[in-house]
Design an enzyme around this catalytic site. Structure first.
Site, PDB file in Angstrom:
ATOM      1  N   GLU A  34      19.648  94.374  44.933  1.00 16.69           N
ATOM      2  CA  GLU A  34      18.778  93.451  45.660  1.00 16.69           C
ATOM      3  C   GLU A  34      17.315  93.732  45.326  1.00 16.69           C
ATOM      4  O   GLU A  34      16.960  94.813  44.856  1.00 16.69           O
ATOM      5  CB  GLU A  34      19.005  93.579  47.160  1.00 16.69           C
ATOM      6  CG  GLU A  34      18.649  94.943  47.711  1.00 16.69           C
ATOM      7  CD  GLU A  34      18.338  94.911  49.196  1.00 16.69           C
ATOM      8  OE1 GLU A  34      17.398  94.193  49.574  1.00 16.69           O
ATOM      9  OE2 GLU A  34      19.024  95.607  49.960  1.00 16.69           O
ATOM     10  N   LYS A  85      21.100 101.222  59.260  1.00 18.10           N
ATOM     11  CA  LYS A  85      20.067 102.101  59.795  1.00 18.10           C
ATOM     12  C   LYS A  85      20.340 102.395  61.264  1.00 18.10           C
ATOM     13  O   LYS A  85      20.802 101.536  62.004  1.00 18.10           O
ATOM     14  CB  LYS A  85      18.691 101.454  59.620  1.00 18.10           C
ATOM     15  CG  LYS A  85      18.291 101.267  58.160  1.00 18.10           C
ATOM     16  CD  LYS A  85      16.926 100.615  58.048  1.00 18.10           C
ATOM     17  CE  LYS A  85      16.530 100.468  56.578  1.00 18.10           C
ATOM     18  NZ  LYS A  85      17.347  99.473  55.861  1.00 18.10           N
TER      19      LYS A  85
END
Length: 304
Positions: free
Chosen positions: A25, A161
């Protein structure tokens, strides 16, 4: 090549010959790392993939054209400040308006699949955001999860995360029938931390076994596969420091009434500044290790 997708010659050749290709990405480079560091990391990730025997394909939208595989000048352009952040919903507008943009996990996975790429490496998957203020219901759920549920691409990452709601994210993945493979781990990683409180349903310990599972899953389902690979042990953030920064960050969000898409950048910046760079080192090293593992898996898949 089509009006809405340009595949670099090297990538197209590798795909045509049935060799392993790994998508990367560009939002990580444009928005996830400090200026100056991002280009260095972008080059490193491509080198890591080549060293493992696969071909890298960094994905971005430039001049309104989705590009699968970037030249060095295009990679520099992606690392310049100011690029739009493009999820899947934004691709049509960016194409029609001839804009530049960095692709998220959702849009990268979609474009990788259209190009015929089966494996994608990144840092962390998007997930369900924590409620701010605590105790309220949040509808902030990353598009990454639905795209993964409907796109047959394997995403190699270090979980989500810890600033996200990991329990809710794991539950959504189960509801969407997305298989989660722990790579040499029995626990779902929490990005900066090697383990969260959540276990993974399946474990694999090498690229051969991972490719076997991915191939078998592809025979019975059209969803993607999530393979979680913990941050290398030597770069794991100290847990006490991590927990303190997370508590401080959540208090900061409440104090400044930060919501929606501004939550993650604000928390990441707090982690980077509060850890004296340790979280940035962890981010860099975990994504490099994910690129290596993804390349090894891509090579094994290409032989099937």
């Amino acid at each position: 090549m089509s009006a809405h997708l340009v595949i670099a010659d090297e990538v197209a050749t590798a795909l045509g010959e049935g060799r392993g290709v790994v998508a990367l990405e560009s939002t990580l480079l444009a928005h996830g790392l400090p200026p100056g560091r991002s280009f260095e990391v972008g080059v490193r990730l491509e080198k890591v993939i080549r060293a493992a025997g696969a071909v890298p394909a960094t994905i971005a939208v430039l001049d309104g054209v989705p590009r699968v595989g970037l030249g060095i000048g295009e990679l520099e352009r992606v690392c310049s400040p100011g690029l739009a952040k493009l999820s899947l919903r934004d691709l049509g507008a960016a194409i029609a308006m001839r804009r530049d943009g960095a692709t998220t996990v959702a849009s990268t996975a979609t474009l990788a699949h259209k190009a015929g790429i089966r494996v994608f490496a990144t840092g962390g998957l998007g997930g369900v955001h924590l409620s701010v203020p605590s105790g309220t219901v949040t509808w902030d759920v990353s598009a990454d999860l639905d795209v993964l549920a409907n796109t047959p691409v394997t995403v190699v990452c270090s979980g989500v995360k810890s600033i996200l709601d990991i329990a809710a994210t794991v539950e959504v993945l189960e509801t969407r029938s997305v298989p989660v493979l722990g790579y040499r781990t029995d626990h779902f990683p929490a990005f900066y931390l090697r383990e969260s409180a959540h276990r993974v349903p399946w474990r694999v310990d090498n690229a051969v076994d991972a490719a076997e599972v991915i191939s078998a899953h592809g025979e019975v389902s059209g969803s993607g596969v999530l393979m979680v690979n913990p941050v290398p042990a030597e770069y794991e953030l100290d847990r006490a420091l991590h927990d303190r920064l997370l508590d401080e960050g959540m208090a900061l969000l409440r104090e400044r009434d930060i919501r929606g898409k501004d939550v993650t950048p604000a928390l990441l910046e707090h982690f980077h500044s509060g850890s004296a760079g340790s979280s940035l080192a962890a981010n860099t090293e975990l994504v490099a290790d994910n690129a290596r593992v993804a390349a090894e898996v891509a090579v094994q898949l290409s032989s099937r």
